[in-house]
Structure formats: structure tokens, C-alpha cells
Design an enzyme around this catalytic site. Structure first.
Site, PDB file in Angstrom:
ATOM      1  N   ASP A 180     -16.568   4.073  -4.434  1.00 51.33           N
ATOM      2  CA  ASP A 180     -16.208   5.482  -4.585  1.00 51.33           C
ATOM      3  C   ASP A 180     -15.923   6.023  -3.192  1.00 51.33           C
ATOM      4  OD1 ASP A 180     -15.769   7.926  -5.922  1.00 51.33           O
ATOM      5  OD2 ASP A 180     -17.830   8.570  -5.567  1.00 51.33           O
ATOM      6  N   ASP A 223      -9.107   7.454  -5.261  1.00 54.80           N
ATOM      7  CA  ASP A 223      -9.761   6.623  -4.238  1.00 54.80           C
ATOM      8  C   ASP A 223      -8.752   5.697  -3.551  1.00 54.80           C
ATOM      9  OD1 ASP A 223     -12.380   7.626  -4.803  1.00 54.80           O
ATOM     10  OD2 ASP A 223     -12.460   6.336  -6.567  1.00 54.80           O
ATOM     11  N   TYR A 258     -26.847  11.509  -4.055  1.00 55.34           N
ATOM     12  CA  TYR A 258     -25.712  11.841  -4.917  1.00 55.34           C
ATOM     13  C   TYR A 258     -24.582  10.829  -4.731  1.00 55.34           C
ATOM     14  CZ  TYR A 258     -21.279  13.687  -6.305  1.00 55.34           C
ATOM     15  OH  TYR A 258     -20.037  13.783  -6.849  1.00 55.34           O
ATOM     16  N   ASP A 292     -22.975   7.763  -7.586  1.00 58.25           N
ATOM     17  CA  ASP A 292     -21.598   7.604  -8.073  1.00 58.25           C
ATOM     18  C   ASP A 292     -21.167   6.146  -8.219  1.00 58.25           C
ATOM     19  OD1 ASP A 292     -21.046  10.231  -8.535  1.00 58.25           O
ATOM     20  OD2 ASP A 292     -19.868  10.548  -6.716  1.00 58.25           O
TER      21      ASP A 292
HETATM   22 MN    MN Z   1     -17.995  10.575  -5.783  1.00 56.06          MN
END
Ligand code: MN
Length: 217
Positions: free
Chosen positions: A29, A94, A162, A166
Site C-alpha cells: 500500500d 498505488d 493504521y 492497510d
Molecule cells: Mn492506505
């Protein structure tokens, strides 16, 4: 796997050398300063091995060129590895960011959980990562840091957790979605759609609008 907290390795400007991914898959990610492919920059690349290890590769730009280019030879070797399947959620964005900053060639085998979800769950109202992780892994992702400042010189523990979350579930999602694609006879359509991705990304980077090239109008 994902019920225990991940081991987070925060590194700067590149992955450590010699990482291996025994599953043959690596979850990826990116976090950026925003969603514009023109004005925003890549700040962080998350790399997950599906076994609880997550590397957060932070790119610190003191005096950026426009756009800054990142060498990151070890990250590049993983991304361009011909026998390693790269798992993304919304690979389109991405890939554009990685292309813009690392100028990658061919990423080889890939899986996009959003693309697969759109095919196997055509009537679902949401195809975001949070919805998929809830449905397939039974976990409620905390997205409170989604819009936080990824260009900050130091990432907080909450930002790191966080960012890691992902990539924690992409191996699980890929396994289940791959199964559903096969069950619904959609593997071929999925593979063909994925082949168009590089073209779509190239058009995105040239500023082509968000239109369906095959639409009647
Ligand atoms: Mn992300």
C-alpha cells in the site's frame, strides 16, 4: 495471523536487503500527501509478508525535485520480482504513485482486491478496504488516520498502526476473492481487466480523464 498485533519495522528510504516472502505474495500500500498524481507525493510504502511483519518505508524529502525520484533498490527488487505476486487494494492509484516516483518497469504478477471485489460482488454498495476486511476477515478497521499528515518528519504510533493495518489483510482477501472469482467463472475476465491496468495507469499519469474508453459517448 492478524488478531495479534503486527511487528512493525519503520525504515527510511528503502527496504532492508534480502527480505524473502515465503508465501510468494507480498501485500503493498502507499500513503501520499493527497490524491493528485500531479501535485502530491509518495510518503510511505507499506510492505506486508502476510505473517504479521510489516515494513513501513518512509520517504523523507529534504529538497524535492518535481517530482522527487526515489532510488530504493531493495524495494524496487521486491516490486519488480517476476515470481512474487504483489497484492494491492486499488492498485490503480498505488501503481501510478510508484511509477511516478520510482519509475518502475513491469511489476509482473499482481492482484487487486478492489477490482476482484467489483467483479464478484457487483451489487455491493462498497468496495473499499474497510468493507472488504469486515466482510472477509470479520475485522473493523480503524480509518481515523486515513487523512493524516504522511509527510510529517515523525510518524505517531497511531499512524504506524493504521498504515500497517492497510496491508495486514490483503493475503486473506486475495485468497477468498480468488476462490470466488473461480466459483463465478470470472477468473478470465478478472485477468483480462488486470492486463489493462498498466494502460489505465499510463493514461492517469498523462492526465486523461476518468472516463470509460469503451463507453458509447
Ligand atoms: Mn492506505
Amino acid at each position: 495471523m492478524a488478531s495479534t498485533p503486527p511487528t512493525i519495522h519503520l525504515v527510511h528510504d528503502d527496504l532492508p536487503p534480502g527480505l524473502s516472502f515465503s508465501s510468494g505474495m507480498v501485500a503493498l500500500d502507499t500513503e501520499t500527501t493527497g490524491l493528485s498524481l500531479v501535485n502530491d507525493r509518495l510518503c510511505l510504502v507499506q510492505v506486508g509478508d502476510g505473517e504479521g511483519n510489516v515494513w513501513l518505508v518512509k520517504f523523507d524529502v529534504g529538497n524535492p525535485a518535481t517530482p522527487p525520484t526515489y532510488a530504493a533498490p531493495n524495494l524496487r527488487a521486491v516490486l519488480e520480482h517476476p515470481r512474487l505476486t504483489k497484492l494491492f487494494h486499488y492498485a490503480r492509484f498505488d501503481l501510478a504513485m510508484l511509477q511516478k516516483h520510482l519509475g518502475l518497469a513491469d511489476l509482473g504478477p499482481m492482484f487487486c482486491t478492489k477490482l476482484a471485489s467489483k467483479l464478484v460482488r457487483p451489487t455491493a454498495s462498497k468496495h473499499n478496504l474497510r468493507a472488504l476486511v469486515a466482510e472477509y476477515a470479520g475485522v473493523e478497521l480503524d480509518k481515523t488516520e486515513q487523512m493524516s499528515n504522511w509527510a510529517a518528519p515523525t510518524l505517531t504510533a497511531s499512524q504506524q498502526a493504521y498504515a500497517a493495518s492497510d496491508v495486514l489483510y490483503l493475503h486473506t482477501l486475495t485468497a477468498k476473492l480468488t476462490e470466488q472469482l473461480a466459483e463465478q467463472n470470472l477468473t478470465y475476465a478478472y485477468d483480462q481487466a488486470l492486463k489493462f491496468l498498466a494502460t489505465r495507469v499510463a493514461l492517469d499519469l498523462r492526465g486523461f480523464p476518468e472516463t470509460d474508453l469503451f463507453a458509447h459517448h
